[in-house]
Enzyme design. Structure first.
Site, PDB file in Angstrom:
ATOM      1  N   LYS A  19       0.836  -1.208   0.000  1.00  0.00           N
ATOM      2  CA  LYS A  19       0.000   0.000   0.000  1.00  0.00           C
ATOM      3  C   LYS A  19       0.871   1.259   0.000  1.00  0.00           C
ATOM      4  O   LYS A  19       0.656   2.188  -0.789  1.00  0.00           O
ATOM      5  CB  LYS A  19      -0.902   0.000   1.233  1.00  0.00           C
ATOM      6  CG  LYS A  19      -1.594   1.327   1.529  1.00  0.00           C
ATOM      7  CD  LYS A  19      -2.255   1.310   2.897  1.00  0.00           C
ATOM      8  CE  LYS A  19      -2.779   2.684   3.282  1.00  0.00           C
ATOM      9  NZ  LYS A  19      -3.877   3.132   2.407  1.00  0.00           N
ATOM     10  N   HIS A 709     -14.427   7.459  -5.049  1.00  0.00           N
ATOM     11  CA  HIS A 709     -13.287   6.548  -4.981  1.00  0.00           C
ATOM     12  C   HIS A 709     -12.203   6.917  -5.987  1.00  0.00           C
ATOM     13  O   HIS A 709     -11.150   6.283  -6.020  1.00  0.00           O
ATOM     14  CB  HIS A 709     -13.752   5.106  -5.202  1.00  0.00           C
ATOM     15  CG  HIS A 709     -14.659   4.614  -4.129  1.00  0.00           C
ATOM     16  ND1 HIS A 709     -16.011   4.870  -4.137  1.00  0.00           N
ATOM     17  CD2 HIS A 709     -14.412   3.920  -2.987  1.00  0.00           C
ATOM     18  CE1 HIS A 709     -16.564   4.336  -3.062  1.00  0.00           C
ATOM     19  NE2 HIS A 709     -15.616   3.760  -2.349  1.00  0.00           N
ATOM     20  N   CYS A 741     -20.553   8.396  -1.756  1.00  0.00           N
ATOM     21  CA  CYS A 741     -20.041   7.738  -0.551  1.00  0.00           C
ATOM     22  C   CYS A 741     -19.331   8.798   0.287  1.00  0.00           C
ATOM     23  O   CYS A 741     -19.298   9.983  -0.077  1.00  0.00           O
ATOM     24  CB  CYS A 741     -19.096   6.593  -0.929  1.00  0.00           C
ATOM     25  SG  CYS A 741     -18.946   5.317   0.353  1.00  0.00           S
TER      26      CYS A 741
END
Length: 770
Positions: A19, A709, A741
């Site tokens: 990540k 996103h 979202c």
């Protein structure tokens, strides 16, 4: 002898090294070559670790920089037109996964493309990128990851079993590209299979003896044409290749879906954690040479295996097939489980009993090897391990930490009236309109605002004791004031406090509930580089005390606009945790629903006019097989209503759901009876909206106007088209305008720019309908 195997490993790394490297690449801090060096180091570490643990079939090819399905699409040439101008394969790959937006420079043209659609991977909290197919789709093998990773491992002296996404699952999970008529994506199978065969032949030429072909679509309720596609695929592959094939099905039961393909594969993997009854179903179907891979160790949860029970199942398979025809494996890829309990120092110190009940991926590989050793060498060879396992299981069964008599008493005596609101929406709507006085097309956000470095650093200092409670509280209040002032400046109608005090929408509340505990390093991938650290539900759940009152009341004091209280719903609190497996799920969910009910009532008493109870996981929790739906939907919907039905008519209840297909459970969604529901619509091409029109949904709805996103900022024109599309299906009086979202993972500049555009769009439509 039986073989100890694995289906996949947590590719993000022991401490999320992948990540960090990917995000460093995105931000321009490291080059593509440096990223490759970083991920190859992670791969090497993982392969060596699994070999040292004693696994004999070690997976390769399942490692990804974003998503395995997206990997499959790119390496087979399934590149939608809007990305084909991006020449660099790595940039193209990330653009397909997360979108890209770059201004023109003196030497480059402007690039502005959104990401592809994202959906939940079966009933997990992992999201995959949905492949897009055209009727004239052509396939071409290019830089296959499985071959590259197999060769890399082999160069290190490690023999692996390459893993690829199966052709039928790949096509079946895909969708028709926008602008083309709907067609059966499986009609492309004859054109795709030669490319799969080319890939398998490349793997064999590289030296691979086995290949694992993941076909989790085998657990669906499949129509005849899909079953026929499985037969066609594996009959064709068998005739054209000689590499040994293991077809892996997981997350549920295969039933008769395997009848057509089974004669054409060398081995079959079944999930005996989710469907232990499948062993008796499948054993009689195998021919005299086929191998059965037993998914005995839970790849999706964090509890220790009952080794004695698993050994008994393995012995049953061996009695029928012989030791040479049995593999021991996890139920599914261990990518859905954290890395290792060795990093859990706090639990080891504060609750060693709980730690003795836990097994993460590294520990699960040890369990796999223990089961295989018990079969190959006899149980005496692992008697000490079995004794320790039995003691830990008994400790969990009898521990005072797992049961609270008061909680169970309350849950057993819930009055019938507590399960629903007393009046219908049309009555409540009038009371809410009088109280809230909202304009046409009310605007709001889903709850969270960006969590910048300053917030994360302050939280870390507070958790380490380097920042006092008073100073941390003052800091959080300062952040909330900034966020409220921001909403005033942008011009939203219903505000949120922004959630600066929350690290995660589930973990935050878990800290405020009895029955939860927390890991330090229990990370799993949710999508892309986004990782979550689910809390652990190990005991009966109840509220420690008020959870959100102080923050929400303070935020409301800063504005005259209505403030939403923000809670995570009972199904999502359960589903997005590592949930206990020693009592039924509906009992866990009911306990959480009661705790949330107390909080909802307290928020109303404190003067909060709107309360959002998010349930993004309710569709995700739906059982795979339709025969199991009714029971789940009955208790999951009931638990949401239990949590929200203690308030007066004028209190507006919101909920939010994202990235799900609601068409098949629409009646259950309507039965939630939320006053306002917000959903993902930004990447689903109106398909979610059509059902709301067809079914004549009568409550208010806020489809997402843009995709949070992705870092790109959609234009006013782009969002205007979205709202125009919404109005084809939703009456203007019921339509809310909002992102799709929460905004926690975004940066402030893109958040402000997108919301300003969204408000400008809203003004235009209000003027149009004035």
């Amino acid at each position: 002898m039986v073989v100890a195997t694995n289906l996949g490993f947590p590719y993000v790394g022991a401490k999320r090294e992948l990540k960090k490297s990917i995000e460093a690449f995105w931000s321009g801090k490291i080059s593509a070559d440096e990223l490759k060096t970083a991920y190859q180091k992670i791969q090497e570490t993982h392969w060596k670790l699994q070999k040292e643990q004693g696994l004999q079939h070690i997976p390769s090819g399942e490692f990804t920089l974003y998503d395995r399905v997206l990997d499959t699409a790119q390496q087979f040439g399934v590149i939608p037109t809007r990305y084909q101008h991006i020449q660099d394969p790595l940039q193209q790959f990330f653009a397909m996964g997360r979108g890209i937006q770059k201004a023109a420079t003196a030497t480059t043209e402007k690039v502005d493309v959104p990401a592809q659609e994202m959906k939940k991977w079966f009933d997990t909290n992992y999201h995959f990128i949905v492949p897009e197919f055209e009727p004239t789709q052509e396939f071409k093998l290019q830089a296959p990851r499985a071959v590259e990773q197999y060769k890399t491992a082999k160069a290190l002296g490690i023999e692996t079993r390459p893993v690829i996404v199966g052709p039928v699952t790949f096509l079946h999970l895909g969708k028709t590209a926008k602008g083309f008529e709907e067609f059966d994506t499986l009609s492309l199978l004859p054109k795709l299979l030669p490319v799969y065969i080319e890939l398998l032949n490349q793997l064999q030429a590289a030296g691979a003896e086995w290949v694992q072909i993941d076909e989790p679509a085998l657990i669906f309720d499949l129509p005849a044409n899909v079953k026929a596609a499985f037969e066609e695929a594996y009959k064709t592959i068998k005739a054209a290749t000689s590499i040994k094939t293991l077809v892996a099905a997981y997350f549920g039961r295969v039933e008769d879906n395997i009848s057509g393909l089974l004669p054409h594969v060398d081995a079959l993997h079944i999930d005996l954690v989710r469907a232990p009854q499948e062993l008796d179903v499948v054993l009689p179907l195998l021919n005299k040479d086929q191998i059965l891979s037993l998914g005995l160790v839970d790849g999706r949860n964090i509890w220790i295996n009952n080794l004695s029970n698993s050994i008994e199942l393995a012995q049953k398979a061996v009695a029928a097939l012989g030791t040479d025809r049995v593999f021991i494996a996890p139920s599914c890829s261990l990518a859905h489980s954290p890395f290792s309990t060795v990093f859990e120092k706090k639990i080891a110190e504060k609750n060693p009993e709980l730690l003795s009940w836990l097994a993460f991926s590294v520990e699960k590989t040890k369990e796999i090897v223990t089961i295989a050793t018990a079969i190959n060498q006899g149980v005496d060879a692992v008697k000490d391990t079995l004794a320790a396992n039995a003691a830990a299981l008994e400790s969990r069964r009898t521990s005072a930490q797992t049961a609270n008599p008061q909680v169970r008493e309350r849950a057993s005596k819930i009055p019938a009236a507590d399960w629903k609101r007393p009046d219908v929406f049309q009555v409540r709507e009038k009371a809410q309109a009088q109280k809230l006085k909202l304009p046409l097309f009310p605007t709001t956000t889903i709850g969270s605002f960006p969590q910048n470095k300053e917030i994360r650093v302050a939280r870390q200092k507070f958790n380490k004791g380097e920042l006092s409670a008073a100073d941390y509280d003052a800091f959080i209040k300062g952040q909330m004031k900034f966020m409220v002032d921001f909403q005033e400046r942008v011009g939203l109608d219903v505000f949120v406090h922004g959630e600066p005090e929350r690290n995660d929408m589930v973990e935050h509340f878990g800290h405020l509930l009895h029955g939860y505990d927390f890991t330090e390093n229990g990370w799993v991938v949710s999508y892309g580089s986004r990782c979550v650290k689910p809390p652990v539900i190990f005991g009966d759940v109840s509220r420690r005390g008020p959870m959100t009152i102080d923050e929400t009341v303070y935020a409301q004091s800063l504005t005259k606009k209505p403030m939403k209280g923000m809670l995570t719903g009972p199904v999502t609190m359960m589903k997005w945790s590592f949930v206990r497996d020693d009592i039924p799920l509906n009992e866990v969910c009911t306990q959480i629903g009661l705790a949330l009910r107390d909080e909802v009532v307290d928020l109303e008493t404190a003067g909060i006019p709107c309360i959002q109870v998010d349930e993004p996981a309710i569709r995700e929790g739906l059982p795979i097989r339709r025969a199991d739906w009714d029971a789940y939907l009955e208790w999951s919907v009931a638990c949401f209503r239990l949590s929200t039905s203690g308030v007066r008519n004028e209190t507006q209840i919101h909920t939010h759901m994202c990235y799900s297909d609601f068409n098949d459970i629409f009646d259950a969604i309507a039965a939630l009876d939320a006053d306002v529901i917000t959903i993902e619509n930004s990447k689903s091409d109106e398909k979610l909206l059509k059902i709301f029109a067809t079914k004549k949904y009568l409550n208010a709805i806020g489809p997402g106007t843009y995709d949070i996103h992705s870092p790109r900022v959609p234009s006013v024109e782009e969002m205007s088209q979205k709202v125009s599309d919404m109005l084809k299906h939703i009456p203007k009086e019921l339509l809310w305008i909002n992102p799709d979202c929460g905004l926690k993972t975004r940066g402030w500049p893109e958040t402000e720019a997108a919301l300003i555009n969204m408000i400008e769009v809203t003004k235009r439509f209000r003027a149009q309908y004035a």
